[in-house]
Scaffold this motif. Structure first.
Motif, PDB file in Angstrom:
ATOM      1  N   UNK A  18       0.857  -1.194   0.000  1.00 38.08           N
ATOM      2  CA  UNK A  18       0.000   0.000   0.000  1.00 38.08           C
ATOM      3  C   UNK A  18       0.889   1.240   0.000  1.00 38.08           C
ATOM      4  N   UNK A  19       0.796   2.091  -1.012  1.00 34.46           N
ATOM      5  CA  UNK A  19       1.672   3.265  -1.080  1.00 34.46           C
ATOM      6  C   UNK A  19       1.422   4.230   0.076  1.00 34.46           C
ATOM      7  N   UNK A  20       2.506   4.684   0.696  1.00 35.10           N
ATOM      8  CA  UNK A  20       2.414   5.704   1.740  1.00 35.10           C
ATOM      9  C   UNK A  20       3.005   7.025   1.266  1.00 35.10           C
ATOM     10  N   UNK A  21       4.089   6.937   0.522  1.00 35.04           N
ATOM     11  CA  UNK A  21       4.744   8.107  -0.066  1.00 35.04           C
ATOM     12  C   UNK A  21       5.021   7.767  -1.522  1.00 35.04           C
ATOM     13  N   UNK A  22       4.613   8.650  -2.445  1.00 40.44           N
ATOM     14  CA  UNK A  22       4.634   8.275  -3.865  1.00 40.44           C
ATOM     15  C   UNK A  22       5.436   9.268  -4.710  1.00 40.44           C
ATOM     16  N   UNK A  42      -1.603  10.890   5.086  1.00 37.75           N
ATOM     17  CA  UNK A  42      -1.143  11.551   3.858  1.00 37.75           C
ATOM     18  C   UNK A  42       0.327  11.265   3.560  1.00 37.75           C
ATOM     19  N   UNK A  43       1.065  10.679   4.520  1.00 39.09           N
ATOM     20  CA  UNK A  43       2.467  10.355   4.291  1.00 39.09           C
ATOM     21  C   UNK A  43       3.463  11.262   4.991  1.00 39.09           C
ATOM     22  N   UNK A  44       2.973  12.227   5.776  1.00 41.57           N
ATOM     23  CA  UNK A  44       3.890  13.192   6.388  1.00 41.57           C
ATOM     24  C   UNK A  44       4.765  12.560   7.464  1.00 41.57           C
ATOM     25  N   UNK A 208       2.268  21.057   1.801  1.00 44.39           N
ATOM     26  CA  UNK A 208       0.975  20.410   2.025  1.00 44.39           C
ATOM     27  C   UNK A 208       0.970  19.076   1.296  1.00 44.39           C
ATOM     28  N   UNK A 209       0.683  17.991   2.044  1.00 40.76           N
ATOM     29  CA  UNK A 209       0.689  16.649   1.478  1.00 40.76           C
ATOM     30  C   UNK A 209      -0.725  16.088   1.405  1.00 40.76           C
ATOM     31  N   UNK A 210      -0.967  15.270   0.402  1.00 42.80           N
ATOM     32  CA  UNK A 210      -2.222  14.530   0.281  1.00 42.80           C
ATOM     33  C   UNK A 210      -1.935  13.256  -0.487  1.00 42.80           C
ATOM     34  N   UNK A 211      -2.417  12.150   0.023  1.00 43.40           N
ATOM     35  CA  UNK A 211      -2.294  10.849  -0.641  1.00 43.40           C
ATOM     36  C   UNK A 211      -0.854  10.540  -1.051  1.00 43.40           C
ATOM     37  N   UNK A 215       1.142  18.574  -2.621  1.00 41.48           N
ATOM     38  CA  UNK A 215       0.144  19.374  -3.327  1.00 41.48           C
ATOM     39  C   UNK A 215       0.650  20.793  -3.592  1.00 41.48           C
ATOM     40  N   UNK A 216       1.346  21.375  -2.631  1.00 42.02           N
ATOM     41  CA  UNK A 216       1.852  22.736  -2.795  1.00 42.02           C
ATOM     42  C   UNK A 216       2.910  23.010  -1.736  1.00 42.02           C
TER      43      UNK A 216
END
Length: 383
Positions: A18-22, A42-44, A208-211, A215-216
């Motif tokens: 299962x991906x945690x950081x991509x 989100x992987x942080x 900012x992390x997501x999935x 993100x930015x």
């Protein structure tokens, strides 16, 4: 202390497939207070643990001052970590807890005394040196954990939601104290949090992390006022996000069709092209006018009907039905007390804002996380 620059290149990590950081790419300048912000999962924290050496990446590079340390064990990296759980030795005094790591650095008695004293003063715990952890409050224990990390003089201090277990008032106080400590010691702080206000308060830069992806990245003011994606706009504070069509764009501005009207909007150069998009308008950037009042030149006007008026103490929220699935929320400061808003449910109004208040967004594949305050107002509405 010099050094402490971090560079992450195409960092990837999965757990049981299962991906945690991509594929994270980040440049963290030396000496900054840098926050990794995102919702749970989100992987942080995984990213932080890979920097610390507690998790090994599946692929990618972790450079510290230009050297790849991805294969180094934690104790060989010039970093230290402060966790949400303080992990203090209960049978040791505050002094001995802070001095513990110096034994492994083979510091002399004189050096140990000086460095522990400096670390305790920095953390404002000098008067508590002889106490044991059980005799301290949660905030005091967190200060001891901070002193214990700083006494080892790391180039980078990693902080994994260190204030999460504290009450709101103490958390706000320690946010400012942590920021002051970082400025004084001048080392790189990498701070993981899901608390948007915490990140905005403390950070030089926010990612900012997501999935499992970025993100930015930008300074707090930019992340909040000029979000790049629908996820960032929705995650940081209250946000009115609506579908739109960009009709034309260029030179930092755009014309959009949204909410049955044409709106002037702001956009980063080259970031928007004609076609389907989304817009965000922060509630505090909008004013409410009667439908028959003139609209100032160069302003957007969105017509609607007041659905409900919600008193929140420091401000009043006006929810306006603009013909969209969600109401447009306007936030009015209560400068004149509870009567600062005179508009009533059922009244036709114009929601007015400058062109700069409307930002064109890219649609993120991550679902928008709405402001929880805005979603739970029904029980508080007044007429």
């Amino acid at each position: 202390m010099k050094g402490g620059a971090i560079r992450l290149e195409q960092l990837v990590k999965s757990f049981d497939g299962i991906p945690a950081v991509t594929g994270i790419d980040l440049d963290i300048p030396a000496g900054q207070f840098y926050s990794l912000l995102g919702a749970s999962g989100c992987g942080k924290t995984t990213t932080l643990r890979m920097i610390a050496g507690f998790e090994k990446p599946d692929s990618g590079r972790i450079e510290l001052d230009g050297r790849d340390v991805a294969g180094d064990p934690p104790h060989k990296r010039p970093v230290n970590t402060v966790f949400q759980t303080y992990a203090l030795f209960p049978f040791m005094t505050v002094w001995d807890n802070v001095a513990f790591g110096l034994k492994y650095q083979k510091a002399s008695k004189e050096d140990t005394k000086r460095r522990v004293g400096e670390a305790l003063e920095l953390a404002r715990m000098g008067d508590f040196a002889k106490r044991r952890p059980a005799q301290l409050s949660g905030g005091q224990q967190q200060r001891v954990a901070l002193a214990r990390a700083l006494v080892l003089r790391p180039k980078v201090l990693l902080l994994d939601e260190p204030l999460g277990a504290l009450d709101a008032k103490l958390r706000k106080q320690l946010q400012l104290e942590l920021r002051a400590v970082q400025r004084e010691v001048g080392i790189t702080f990498v701070y993981v949090t899901h608390d948007q206000e915490e990140a905005l308060t403390m950070s030089d830069q926010i990612a900012v992390l997501a999935e499992g992806r970025i993100e930015q990245v930008g300074p707090p003011q930019e992340i909040y006022s000029a979000p790049a994606t629908t996820f960032v706009a929705g995650f940081l504070g209250a946000a009115n996000i609506f579908d739109a069509e960009v009709l034309e764009a260029g030179n930092g501005s755009a014309v959009c069709s949204a909410l049955d009207t044409r709106l002037g909007a702001a956009v980063e150069d080259g970031a928007a092209k004609p076609g389907e998009a989304a817009i965000v308008i922060r509630p505090e950037r909008i004013t409410v006018q009667g439908a028959d009042e003139p609209v100032a030149h160069g302003h957007n006007a969105i017509a609607g009907v007041v659905a409900q008026v919600v008193y929140l103490g420091h401000c009043t929220q006006v929810h306006v039905d603009v013909g969209a699935p969600m109401a447009l929320i306007v936030e009015v400061p209560n400068h004149s007390g509870p009567g600062s808003v005179s508009h009533q449910p059922g009244e036709r109004v114009n929601c007015v804002c400058t062109h700069d208040a409307v930002r064109v967004l890219h649609r993120s594949s991550a679902p928008v996380i709405s402001d929880p305050v805005a979603e739970d107002l029904g029980a508080l509405s007044v007429s």
